[in-house]
Write an enzyme that holds these catalytic residues in place. Sequence first.
Site, PDB file in Angstrom:
ATOM      1  N   TYR A 139       0.832  -1.204   0.000  1.00  0.00           N
ATOM      2  CA  TYR A 139       0.000   0.000   0.000  1.00  0.00           C
ATOM      3  C   TYR A 139       0.867   1.255   0.000  1.00  0.00           C
ATOM      4  CZ  TYR A 139      -2.570   3.913   1.974  1.00  0.00           C
ATOM      5  OH  TYR A 139      -3.077   5.165   2.205  1.00  0.00           O
ATOM      6  N   ASP A 285       5.193  -1.912  13.896  1.00  0.00           N
ATOM      7  CA  ASP A 285       4.541  -0.744  14.476  1.00  0.00           C
ATOM      8  C   ASP A 285       5.580   0.173  15.106  1.00  0.00           C
ATOM      9  OD1 ASP A 285       1.890  -0.824  13.887  1.00  0.00           O
ATOM     10  OD2 ASP A 285       1.231  -1.640  15.812  1.00  0.00           O
TER      11      ASP A 285
END
Length: 328
Positions: A139, A285
């Site tokens: 993405y 993350d």
Amino acid sequence: MTQRYLVTGGAGYVGSVVAAHLLERGDRVTVLDDLSTGFAEAVPEGAEFIEGRVQDAAKWLDGSYDGVLHFAAFSQVGESVAEPEKYWDNNVGGTMALLAALRAAGVRKLVFSSTAATYGEPETVPITESAPTAPTSPYGASKLAVDHMIGGECAAHGLAAVSLRYFNVAGAYGSLGERHEPESHLIPLVLQVAQGRREAISVYGEDYPTPDGTCVRDYIHVADLAEAHLLALDAMGRDAVPAGEHLVCNLGNGSGFSVREVVETVRQVTGHPIPEITAARRPGDPAVLVASADTARERLGWTPSRPDLAAVVADAWAFARLRQEEGA
């Protein structure tokens, strides 16, 4: 003077709010959306609606348009890992077709919905536009590829363009708000707990080097985001972003809120207890993602007017309750 704009992906979350802002200031708006992730009822009243793919924009785009705002992209990070071909085909292939349509029609202004995912895991924060771009998902890579494509188009063919790299968009604008299936964003997920649609919120990691041990993210109200798009169009209109220039701007509040701060704010706004489940960290993350919006401030004159997290959550909560009352 009234302007006419094509908004691709204008039946989605951000695109619909931007379309509404354009209409409110008196512009003419055509929304092009294939409804694969958008909703026909999210197209603002007063906009012309064309159900179609961005790959086919040349069928409708002509010289009567003053510019294009491009939101027609798939945006789920996890899905992009599982189905990268879907993201290359739509996000990159669709934009390539759109750029060709712009060129053929002689439309010379473009605002592109880019993303902070182009940076990947930042080396320093706050993140500036000069930070290394190292996306960690297809993405993010597809959005970065589009930014490169736009830059080449501007240099070669005189397009004026602004890429706006968002961080965490949240909140709602009246009856227009966040509707993803499946939902992956923190604020609407926590609000689902408040609505009784989810038993608890999972907190992924509580041992990060942050004040409370949970990840810190930069949240921006969707209406502030919409105003940045209008300012980008205005900048191109007065040649602050001239033909041939591709301006990249980060959009964010410049300060962050931790996962636990978000959960506690939802408790305060909704009056509901929000049970938490502590889970392991998710791979990739980063501890802190916070934007520097200095470029947007200096070049576009943009400053977020809704920086308060409680106000962002309150608007999102009002939208969530409206949807619940409608039986959605």
